[in-house]
Design an enzyme around this catalytic site. Structure first.
Site, PDB file in Angstrom:
ATOM      1  N   ASP A 276      24.175   4.550  31.884  1.00  0.00           N
ATOM      2  CA  ASP A 276      23.813   5.715  32.695  1.00  0.00           C
ATOM      3  C   ASP A 276      22.300   5.784  32.903  1.00  0.00           C
ATOM      4  O   ASP A 276      21.818   6.133  33.988  1.00  0.00           O
ATOM      5  CB  ASP A 276      24.292   7.006  32.033  1.00  0.00           C
ATOM      6  CG  ASP A 276      25.809   7.172  32.102  1.00  0.00           C
ATOM      7  OD1 ASP A 276      26.448   6.418  32.863  1.00  0.00           O
ATOM      8  OD2 ASP A 276      26.341   8.053  31.400  1.00  0.00           O
TER       9      ASP A 276
ATOM     10  N   MET B 250      37.969  68.008  37.378  1.00  0.00           N
ATOM     11  CA  MET B 250      38.658  69.014  36.585  1.00  0.00           C
ATOM     12  C   MET B 250      40.125  69.111  36.987  1.00  0.00           C
ATOM     13  O   MET B 250      40.460  69.620  38.054  1.00  0.00           O
ATOM     14  CB  MET B 250      37.973  70.372  36.748  1.00  0.00           C
ATOM     15  CG  MET B 250      36.495  70.345  36.380  1.00  0.00           C
ATOM     16  SD  MET B 250      36.167  69.612  34.743  1.00  0.00           S
ATOM     17  CE  MET B 250      36.993  70.795  33.689  1.00  0.00           C
TER      18      MET B 250
ATOM     19  N   ASP C 118      44.509  67.793  41.746  1.00  0.00           N
ATOM     20  CA  ASP C 118      45.696  68.568  41.400  1.00  0.00           C
ATOM     21  C   ASP C 118      45.991  69.669  42.408  1.00  0.00           C
ATOM     22  O   ASP C 118      47.071  70.265  42.384  1.00  0.00           O
ATOM     23  CB  ASP C 118      45.551  69.183  39.999  1.00  0.00           C
ATOM     24  CG  ASP C 118      44.373  70.139  39.922  1.00  0.00           C
ATOM     25  OD1 ASP C 118      43.278  69.761  40.397  1.00  0.00           O
ATOM     26  OD2 ASP C 118      44.535  71.247  39.369  1.00  0.00           O
TER      27      ASP C 118
ATOM     28  N   GLU D 192      28.345   1.269  40.329  1.00  0.00           N
ATOM     29  CA  GLU D 192      26.967   0.791  40.339  1.00  0.00           C
ATOM     30  C   GLU D 192      26.511   0.419  41.740  1.00  0.00           C
ATOM     31  O   GLU D 192      25.545  -0.319  41.934  1.00  0.00           O
ATOM     32  CB  GLU D 192      26.827  -0.428  39.406  1.00  0.00           C
ATOM     33  CG  GLU D 192      27.543  -1.683  39.859  1.00  0.00           C
ATOM     34  CD  GLU D 192      28.985  -1.774  39.384  1.00  0.00           C
ATOM     35  OE1 GLU D 192      29.493  -2.901  39.279  1.00  0.00           O
ATOM     36  OE2 GLU D 192      29.596  -0.708  39.110  1.00  0.00           O
TER      37      GLU D 192
ATOM     38  N   ASP E  90      39.078  63.813  41.313  1.00  0.00           N
ATOM     39  CA  ASP E  90      38.628  65.155  40.981  1.00  0.00           C
ATOM     40  C   ASP E  90      38.330  65.223  39.483  1.00  0.00           C
ATOM     41  O   ASP E  90      39.093  64.700  38.659  1.00  0.00           O
ATOM     42  CB  ASP E  90      39.707  66.170  41.356  1.00  0.00           C
ATOM     43  CG  ASP E  90      39.244  67.604  41.137  1.00  0.00           C
ATOM     44  OD1 ASP E  90      38.053  67.878  41.380  1.00  0.00           O
ATOM     45  OD2 ASP E  90      40.066  68.445  40.730  1.00  0.00           O
TER      46      ASP E  90
END
Length: 454
Positions: A342, A55, A10, A368, A53
């Site tokens: 599988d 504050m 500020d 395959e 900042d």
């Protein structure tokens, strides 16, 4: 594009001073005069770091930081609290609000730039991790919090027992901390898998800078973050440490909350980088590996034989390929179902790879069908190897859900000719495979027989 830093204060003189210092380092600087304005900018702009900042009137820095960290689009942006407050409770308040770091006024230029560089590297690593995992800032918080919650291994290289205990005790509630005062032993220990190394620059028994240089030279430790601890008036050694490649600095006397903040930031970077590397390796494996059998896939095979093709052209080093196909596999799938199919694919893959040489390139080329390249092998020898493997597959049943199944394969074998590309030799081997199927299956035939017939 330069890193974008938002400075929030500020007081105009403070704002201008930080802006000038950061712009001198070629950062792209945005400014805000209040917490409210900072929140508005953060919601609209791409930011890499915020210097806030503590504050300020209205929305103070603590509240603004908390809102930024609670916003799913901005929570990952590092925030440094800039404060004149010396008390530990105020630093704790900043950390609880989500601040990644803090700097006390009056601001020391060296300390400021060290903090900025460290956190910008963290932001860059975070962005890389998110982009490689396909996540965005808004949907990845859980992912990164899981990464951050990991306990780590910290090596503290310090030969002063009292100093070592002061740093070790507050870190042991989450991490495993190992202390070593002998630099030779410490360097060996560092190679056993550390996530952070803390090095004292004030030891009378060893040269901390030399230890840092050794850590950065070794391939096994060069990527481990290093935090160095020293006296605030020894800026020259800190500068040398950064030149060597350390990641962050901590000034004595050590403030516990600052130690924890520095360690947390460095550990996050290490864990993010590890996750990024793991994710890359996983993606790479997905690109070149068949997920069902664990063999290389078609892309892997095509790339893997490129050196063999080069050697054939430059040194006339022979190599052959074989194409294996499971006989009547469609019927197996139709009768037994795809899950059993599988299982058969995985078992055939395992028998192929376990009965070929270590130098042979074995891949599942599709469906395959399996493709094998045999370096430094002429067709006659490859034909013998293929027929041996075919016999091993057919000679031992495959057990699926308690059922004993005899599975056979057929194969075509072709020696690669100079100037021939993979597509050409594959066609010849595949034609030989087709003839093996036509001849009754469970056979291996050479491509050369087809040429002689022609």
């Amino acid at each position: 594009m330069s890193a974008r830093i938002l400075v929030v204060d500020d007081l105009a003189p403070n704002l201008h001073l930080l802006q000038v210092k950061l712009q001198a380092e070629y950062y792209d600087v945005l400014t805000a005069r209040s917490g409210h304005e900072a929140l508005e900018i953060a919601s609209k702009e791409r930011l890499d770091l915020i210097l806030m900042d503590a504050m300020m009137p209205g929305i103070n820095g603590f509240e603004a930081c908390q809102r930024i960290k609670n916003n799913p689009d901005t929570w990952h942006v590092p925030v440094v609290m800039v404060t004149a407050l010396e008390e530990t409770k105020d630093r704790i308040r900043g950390l609880e609000a989500g601040a990644d770091d803090f700097i006390t006024k009056p601001i020391d230029d060296f300390n400021l730039m060290a903090r900025v560089r460290s956190l910008l590297r963290l932001k860059m690593t975070t962005d890389q991790l998110l982009s490689h995992t396909g996540h965005t800032a808004s949907n990845s918080r859980t992912l990164l919090e899981q990464i951050e919650s990991r306990p780590g291994r910290i090596l503290l290289i310090e030969d002063h027992e009292k100093h070592a205990k002061k740093m070790m005790n507050p870190l042991e509630d989450k991490h495993k901390v190992l202390v070593e005062g002998d630099p030779v032993k410490a360097l060996r220990l560092a190679k056993t898998g550390m996530d952070l190394i803390i090095v004292s620059l004030v030891s009378s028994g060893f040269d901390g800078l030399r230890v840092c240089a050794s850590l950065r030279f070794s391939e096994k430790t060069r990527d481990i973050p290093i935090l160095v601890v020293g006296d605030p008036d020894d800026e020259t050694r800190f500068v040398r440490a950064y030149d060597i490649g350390i990641n962050d600095t901590l000034m004595r006397p050590i403030e516990i909350q600052e130690l924890k903040a520095r360690v947390t930031t460095l550990m996050r970077r290490k864990f993010y980088a590890d996750s990024l590397r793991d994710n890359f390796n996983e993606n790479l494996e997905m690109v070149v590996a068949d997920s069902l059998t664990g063999l290389g896939n078609r892309r892997y095979f095509d790339r893997a034989i490129e050196p063999l093709l080069d050697e054939l052209d430059t040194r006339d080093t022979p190599f052959s390929i074989m194409v294996f196909d499971i006989d009547h596999f469609k019927r197996v799938n139709d009768i037994l179902g795809h899950p059993m199919g599988d299982v058969i694919l995985k078992e055939v893959a395992a028998r192929l790879v376990s009965n070929m040489r270590a130098v042979d390139i074995v891949s599942r080329y599709g469906g395959e069908e399996f493709m094998i390249a045999m370096p430094n092998t002429e067709e006659a020898d490859a034909l013998k190897a293929a027929d041996r493997v075919r016999g091993l597959i057919a000679g031992s049943p495959i057990y699926v859900d308690g059922q004993s199944l005899i599975i056979t394969t057929s194969a075509g074998v072709a020696q690669v000719q100079p100037g021939e590309n993979l597509r050409d030799v594959f066609k010849r081997a595949d034609d030989a495979l087709y003839r093996a199927k036509q001849a009754g299956r469970n056979k291996v035939l050479p491509a050369s027989a087809n040429r002689k017939a022609a």
